[in-house]
Design a protein around this motif. Structure first.
Motif, mmCIF file in Angstrom:
data_model
loop_
_atom_site.group_PDB
_atom_site.id
_atom_site.type_symbol
_atom_site.label_atom_id
_atom_site.label_comp_id
_atom_site.label_asym_id
_atom_site.label_seq_id
_atom_site.Cartn_x
_atom_site.Cartn_y
_atom_site.Cartn_z
ATOM 1 N N PRO A 99 0.798 -1.236 0.000
ATOM 2 C CA PRO A 99 0.000 0.000 0.000
ATOM 3 C C PRO A 99 0.822 1.273 0.000
ATOM 4 O O PRO A 99 0.368 2.312 -0.477
ATOM 5 C CB PRO A 99 -0.840 -0.123 1.284
ATOM 6 N N GLU A 100 2.065 1.215 0.536
ATOM 7 C CA GLU A 100 2.898 2.416 0.614
ATOM 8 C C GLU A 100 3.598 2.746 -0.702
ATOM 9 O O GLU A 100 4.208 3.802 -0.838
ATOM 10 C CB GLU A 100 3.964 2.257 1.703
ATOM 11 N N LEU A 101 3.526 1.847 -1.666
ATOM 12 C CA LEU A 101 4.183 2.057 -2.957
ATOM 13 C C LEU A 101 3.157 2.461 -4.012
ATOM 14 O O LEU A 101 1.997 2.049 -3.963
ATOM 15 C CB LEU A 101 4.894 0.782 -3.421
ATOM 16 N N THR A 102 3.585 3.273 -4.971
ATOM 17 C CA THR A 102 2.703 3.627 -6.075
ATOM 18 C C THR A 102 2.458 2.396 -6.950
ATOM 19 O O THR A 102 3.123 1.362 -6.816
ATOM 20 C CB THR A 102 3.321 4.726 -6.950
ATOM 21 N N ILE A 103 1.522 2.532 -7.882
ATOM 22 C CA ILE A 103 1.238 1.443 -8.811
ATOM 23 C C ILE A 103 2.499 1.077 -9.602
ATOM 24 O O ILE A 103 2.847 -0.094 -9.736
ATOM 25 C CB ILE A 103 0.104 1.847 -9.777
ATOM 26 N N LEU A 124 9.700 -1.268 -19.150
ATOM 27 C CA LEU A 124 8.941 -2.494 -18.910
ATOM 28 C C LEU A 124 7.696 -2.241 -18.068
ATOM 29 O O LEU A 124 6.662 -2.888 -18.261
ATOM 30 C CB LEU A 124 9.843 -3.537 -18.247
ATOM 31 N N VAL A 125 7.779 -1.293 -17.118
ATOM 32 C CA VAL A 125 6.593 -0.929 -16.332
ATOM 33 C C VAL A 125 5.522 -0.333 -17.242
ATOM 34 O O VAL A 125 4.341 -0.698 -17.156
ATOM 35 C CB VAL A 125 6.961 0.047 -15.202
ATOM 36 N N GLU A 126 5.916 0.577 -18.118
ATOM 37 C CA GLU A 126 4.962 1.172 -19.056
ATOM 38 C C GLU A 126 4.315 0.095 -19.922
ATOM 39 O O GLU A 126 3.101 0.099 -20.149
ATOM 40 C CB GLU A 126 5.674 2.200 -19.944
ATOM 41 N N GLN A 127 5.136 -0.833 -20.382
ATOM 42 C CA GLN A 127 4.644 -1.919 -21.234
ATOM 43 C C GLN A 127 3.652 -2.803 -20.484
ATOM 44 O O GLN A 127 2.586 -3.158 -21.010
ATOM 45 C CB GLN A 127 5.840 -2.739 -21.717
ATOM 46 N N ALA A 128 3.977 -3.166 -19.228
ATOM 47 C CA ALA A 128 3.111 -4.050 -18.448
ATOM 48 C C ALA A 128 1.779 -3.378 -18.127
ATOM 49 O O ALA A 128 0.720 -4.012 -18.211
ATOM 50 C CB ALA A 128 3.820 -4.469 -17.164
ATOM 51 N N ASN A 136 -2.152 4.945 -17.502
ATOM 52 C CA ASN A 136 -1.980 6.243 -16.834
ATOM 53 C C ASN A 136 -2.119 6.162 -15.316
ATOM 54 O O ASN A 136 -2.429 7.156 -14.650
ATOM 55 C CB ASN A 136 -3.010 7.245 -17.389
ATOM 56 N N MET A 137 -1.863 5.004 -14.755
ATOM 57 C CA MET A 137 -2.101 4.788 -13.326
ATOM 58 C C MET A 137 -0.827 4.738 -12.495
ATOM 59 O O MET A 137 -0.908 4.587 -11.272
ATOM 60 C CB MET A 137 -2.869 3.472 -13.120
ATOM 61 N N ARG A 138 0.336 4.870 -13.082
ATOM 62 C CA ARG A 138 1.560 4.509 -12.371
ATOM 63 C C ARG A 138 1.852 5.359 -11.142
ATOM 64 O O ARG A 138 2.510 4.909 -10.204
ATOM 65 C CB ARG A 138 2.761 4.522 -13.324
ATOM 66 N N GLU A 139 1.356 6.598 -11.079
ATOM 67 C CA GLU A 139 1.637 7.463 -9.932
ATOM 68 C C GLU A 139 0.594 7.367 -8.829
ATOM 69 O O GLU A 139 0.751 7.969 -7.775
ATOM 70 C CB GLU A 139 1.755 8.919 -10.408
ATOM 71 N N ARG A 140 -0.456 6.622 -9.047
ATOM 72 C CA ARG A 140 -1.479 6.461 -8.016
ATOM 73 C C ARG A 140 -1.062 5.385 -7.010
ATOM 74 O O ARG A 140 -0.157 4.601 -7.261
ATOM 75 C CB ARG A 140 -2.818 6.084 -8.651
ATOM 76 N N PHE A 141 -1.781 5.360 -5.878
ATOM 77 C CA PHE A 141 -1.535 4.349 -4.857
ATOM 78 C C PHE A 141 -2.672 3.329 -4.879
ATOM 79 O O PHE A 141 -3.790 3.637 -5.353
ATOM 80 C CB PHE A 141 -1.428 4.998 -3.478
ATOM 81 N N PRO A 142 -2.447 2.115 -4.379
ATOM 82 C CA PRO A 142 -3.479 1.076 -4.450
ATOM 83 C C PRO A 142 -4.833 1.483 -3.886
ATOM 84 O O PRO A 142 -5.874 1.117 -4.442
ATOM 85 C CB PRO A 142 -2.856 -0.077 -3.648
#
Length: 226
Positions: A99-103, A124-128, A136-142
């Motif tokens: 939970p403490e890490l971004t997507i 690779l993160v963008e690709q996955a 467009n979710m990578r900066e959000r949190f769970p």
């Protein structure tokens, strides 16, 4: 081409010597590239234990587990962990996101533990995330996204990098129908691209996505069919 994963005469026994409980009983199973195998059976039949052993999360009491034809029996815990980071992706029903890490940080975790270059990880993160429909979710949190989106993040983490063995334990159990179908499509697409997949499910409609269905009872594979 080597078989991505194979179990030979695998036994798993819990409990004490006086009161043993057999969770897996002489299980033999092969997963081929491009094949999704569904595992069905009543509660306590050994389905989740099968997935844990196949995913190198638990060592069997006896028998052999091969990943790309390599016998994993004599490998150290560190080597098994390396196999999981590079070859085997596991998707859990409960997501198991940090939970403490971004997507983006959750998805990149296996690669960071492997020591890959930041520039490669970024790509690779963008690709996955693109693959699971969350570009467009990578900066959000769970806790900022829905349960279905969290499960797709968990799948992205399982798929990232060169992993070609995907194991999923009831990945749709807490999801609504539409989201469940979206999750199954992601798994099916990766298998169609050449991965080997093992899906534990209690619902026939999700087993319908598979190429083959095996049935378990009392720790044994009792039946298999297309």
């Amino acid at each position: 081409m080597s078989t991505p994963i194979e179990l030979r005469e695998v036994n798993m026994i819990f409990g004490s010597q006086q009161f043993p409980v057999t969770a897996l009983d002489r299980v033999n199973l092969q997963l081929q590239p491009g094949e999704l195998v569904a595992v069905m059976g009543p509660s306590g039949s050994g389905k989740s234990t099968l997935l844990n052993v196949a995913g190198l999360l638990q060592r069997p009491t006896s028998g052999k587990v091969f990943i790309h034809s390599e016998d994993t029996a004599g490998l150290s815990d560190a080597k098994l962990a390396a196999f999981r980071r590079t070859s085997v992706g596991v998707v859990f029903q409960r997501f198991n996101l940090v939970p403490e890490l971004t997507i983006g940080e959750n998805v990149s975790l296996p690669l960071e533990l492997e020591g890959q270059r930041p520039a490669d990880i970024e790509h690779l993160v963008e690709q996955a995330l693109e693959e699971v429909g969350l570009p467009n979710m990578r900066e959000r949190f769970p806790d900022e996204i829905s349960g279905g989106q969290q499960q797709r993040v968990a799948i992205a983490r399982a798929l990232i990098g060169s992993r070609d063995v995907i194991l999923a334990d009831e990945p749709t159990g807490a999801l609504d129908t539409a989201t469940s179908d979206a999750v199954m499509k992601v798994l099916r697409d990766r298998v169609d691209a050449g991965a080997a997949g093992l899906l534990v499910t209690h619902e026939a409609r999700f087993a319908g996505w598979a190429d083959r269905v095996i049935y378990m009872r009392d720790g044994q594979i009792t039946e298999a069919g297309a």
